[in-house]
Design an enzyme around this catalytic site. Structure first.
Site, PDB file in Angstrom:
ATOM      1  N   LYS A   1       0.826  -1.200   0.000  1.00 32.47           N
ATOM      2  CA  LYS A   1       0.000   0.000   0.000  1.00 32.47           C
ATOM      3  C   LYS A   1       0.861   1.251   0.000  1.00 32.47           C
ATOM      4  O   LYS A   1       1.943   1.272   0.617  1.00 32.47           O
ATOM      5  CB  LYS A   1      -0.902   0.003   1.235  1.00 32.47           C
ATOM      6  CG  LYS A   1      -1.850  -1.186   1.288  1.00 32.47           C
ATOM      7  CD  LYS A   1      -2.797  -1.171   0.112  1.00 32.47           C
ATOM      8  CE  LYS A   1      -3.673  -2.411   0.076  1.00 32.47           C
ATOM      9  NZ  LYS A   1      -4.578  -2.420  -1.092  1.00 32.47           N
TER      10      LYS A   1
ATOM     11  N   HIS B   1      -9.451  -8.440  -8.234  1.00 38.06           N
ATOM     12  CA  HIS B   1      -9.232  -8.109  -6.831  1.00 38.06           C
ATOM     13  C   HIS B   1      -9.785  -9.251  -5.976  1.00 38.06           C
ATOM     14  O   HIS B   1     -10.727  -9.926  -6.364  1.00 38.06           O
ATOM     15  CB  HIS B   1      -9.986  -6.813  -6.520  1.00 38.06           C
ATOM     16  CG  HIS B   1     -10.267  -6.577  -5.074  1.00 38.06           C
ATOM     17  ND1 HIS B   1     -11.429  -6.996  -4.474  1.00 38.06           N
ATOM     18  CD2 HIS B   1      -9.533  -5.959  -4.114  1.00 38.06           C
ATOM     19  CE1 HIS B   1     -11.398  -6.636  -3.208  1.00 38.06           C
ATOM     20  NE2 HIS B   1     -10.269  -6.013  -2.951  1.00 38.06           N
TER      21      HIS B   1
HETATM   22 MG    MG Z   1      -6.471  -2.502  -4.666  1.00 39.09          MG
END
Ligand code: MG
Length: 388
Positions: free
Chosen positions: A183, A321
Site C-alpha cells: 500500500k 481483486h
Molecule cells: Mg487494490
C-alpha cells in the site's frame, strides 16, 4: 429441483490493518448458503459463497430484497431449460426485478454473493471443482494454475511500518511468493518511498512489486508519486485516484507511462464501458481488477470481459481483486492473467488451503467440489453457524 431455504451470516474480518483510506478492523463479509431439495449422502445439497472482501456485509439488502425474490420465483425461472442446473443469468434477472439501472453500490455485492452460490451448487451437482463448471459453461478448459502475487504491505497503526513491512514480505518470500503488492498513500511521499525501497529489496526488482493507492490521490499528488515511481519500473501502480474519475486515470497513464491497474471498485458492465471509453487503458498493457463478488457475480463479470475483448483488450489483462478461493476458481476457469493472494490477511476468507500451492508463484484449486470453501479451516466456525 428447487431452492428450499437461503441463509446469510455477517462475518467480521480479522486484523487491525489499514490502507490509504480505510481500516479493515470494522469490515464484515456476507456469507450465504442456498439450500436445495437435492439430497446427497443424506443431506440437502447447499451452495456456498460470499461477497468478496473490502466492503461491508449486506444482511439487510439480502433479507429484505434479494433472498425473498429468489425464494418466491417459480423453480423453472431459476433453472436451465433441461432443469439439470441452476441458470445464474436467469437468477440474476429474478433478483434484479424492480431495480433501477445505475447506482451500483452494496446491492451489487449482495446479488454477487447469491449468484456465486449458484455456481457452487452447479459444480456440486456435477461433483467437480467450480473452475471446471465455469470453464465448460463458457466453452473453455480450466487453466492448470494461475499466477498470484502476495498482497499485503498494509499500514499497521502505531508500529514501525518499514521494519514490519520488510519482515512481512520476507515471510511471504519464505512461503514461496516471488511477487508482492504493498500500500501507498497512507503516509507522506518520503515515508512511502522509504517503504517502497524496503519492499524492492525483498522483491528483487520492480517487476515483482506493485503499489496500491486505493483511490486516495488527486491528480497533482498522483503525478508527484508517479515521478518518483517511474524510474523503478514497478509491476503496476494501482487505483491511483477515485475509481470513477476516468479522466484522472487517463491523465495519470499519460503522465506516468508505466503500467496502471484499476477496476476493483467498478461494479457493473456500464462502469467498465466508461473506463474503456474514457480511462485511457492501453491494450496489452494495463490491468483490470473487477471482482465478481462485488459486482453482481460471474454473469456480470463475464459480460465485462466480453466488452473488454470486443474492444481489443486481452483477458490476460484481467487480474481480479480479492485473494480468495472463489476468485481462484474464476481466474482458473476463465483463463485470466492471474489473481491476488492474501497469505497473511483478511481471515477467515483470505488465502488458499495448503493443497492449492503448486510452486513458482502458481496456485490452482484442489479437487474439492464447488469453490471448496468447506476445506478452508478458518471458515469452519462460520460455516457451522450458518448451516446449523
Ligand atoms: Mg487494490
Amino acid at each position: 429441483m428447487r431452492i428450499t431455504d437461503i441463509r446469510e451470516l455477517t462475518v467480521p474480518l480479522e486484523g487491525n490493518i489499514a490502507n490509504a483510506l480505510v481500516n479493515f478492523s470494522e469490515h464484515t463479509v456476507s456469507l450465504v448458503a442456498v439450500f436445495t431439495d437435492v439430497v446427497r449422502q443424506g443431506k440437502p445439497l447447499v451452495g456456498l459463497a460470499f461477497d468478496s472482501i473490502g466492503r461491508f456485509a449486506q444482511g439487510g439488502l439480502l433479507r429484505e430484497r434479494f433472498i425473498p425474490r429468489l425464494l418466491a420465483a417459480p423453480p423453472a425461472d431459476l433453472l436451465t431449460d433441461d432443469g439439470t442446473a441452476f441458470d445464474a443469468a436467469r437468477a440474476l434477472k429474478v433478483m434484479m426485478r424492480n431495480e433501477k439501472p445505475g447506482g451500483h453500490g452494496d446491492r451489487a455485492a449482495a446479488v454477487g454473493a447469491l449468484e456465486l452460490a449458484l455456481w457452487d451448487l452447479n459444480a456440486k451437482l456435477r461433483d467437480e471443482p467450480a473452475c471446471h463448471t465455469i470453464a465448460r459453461h463458457f466453452g473453455r478448459t480450466a487453466a492448470d494454475g494461475v499466477h498470484v502475487y502476495a498482497a499485503g504491505g498494509y499500514y499497521y497503526p502505531g508500529e514501525d511500518n518499514v521494519r514490519r513491512l520488510s519482515d512481512e514480505l520476507a515471510g511471504y518470500r519464505d512461503q514461496g511468493f516471488s511477487a508482492f503488492k504493498i500500500k501507498i498513500g497512507g503516509a507522506s511521499l518520503s515515508q512511502d518511498m522509504e517503504r517502497v525501497h524496503a519492499a524492492l529489496e525483498m522483491a528483487g526488482g520492480g517487476s515483482n512489486l506493485a503499489v496500491d493507492a486505493n483511490g486516495r490521490f488527486d491528480l497533482p499528488t498522483a503525478l508527484e508519486y508517479a515521478e518518483q515511481l517511474k524510474p523503478l519500473e514497478l509491476r503496476w501502480y494501482e487505483e491511483v485516484g477515485d475509481p470513477l474519475d476516468f479522466e484522472l486515470n487517463r491523465l495519470v497513464i499519460e503522465g506516468y507511462g508505466g503500467r496502471v491497474a484499476t477496476g476493483e471498485n467498478l461494479f457493473s458492465t456500464a462502469d467498465v464501458r466508461n473506463l474503456l471509453r474514457f480511462g485511457g487503458m492501453r491494450r496489452g498493457i494495463d490491468v483490470f481488477q473487477m471482482d465478481a463478488g462485488l459486482a453482481y457475480g460471474l454473469t456480470e463479470y463475464t459480460n465485462m470481459l466480453a466488452l473488454m475483448e470486443a474492444a481489443g483488450y486481452d483477458r490476460a489483462q484481467a487480474h481480479p481483486h480479492g485473494g480468495h478461493l472463489i476468485n481462484l476458481h474464476i481466474a482458473t476457469g476463465l483463463g485470466l492473467g492471474g489473481c491476488e493472494a492474501y497469505p497473511g490477511v483478511f481471515q477467515p476468507f483470505g488465502g488458499y488451503p495448503p493443497g492449492c500451492a503448486v510452486g513458482g508463484g502458481l496456485v490452482r484449486p484442489t479437487d474439492a467440489p464447488g469453490f471448496g470453501l468447506e476445506a478452508k479451516q478458518e471458515l469452519a466456525p462460520s460455516l457451522r453457524q450458518l448451516l446449523a
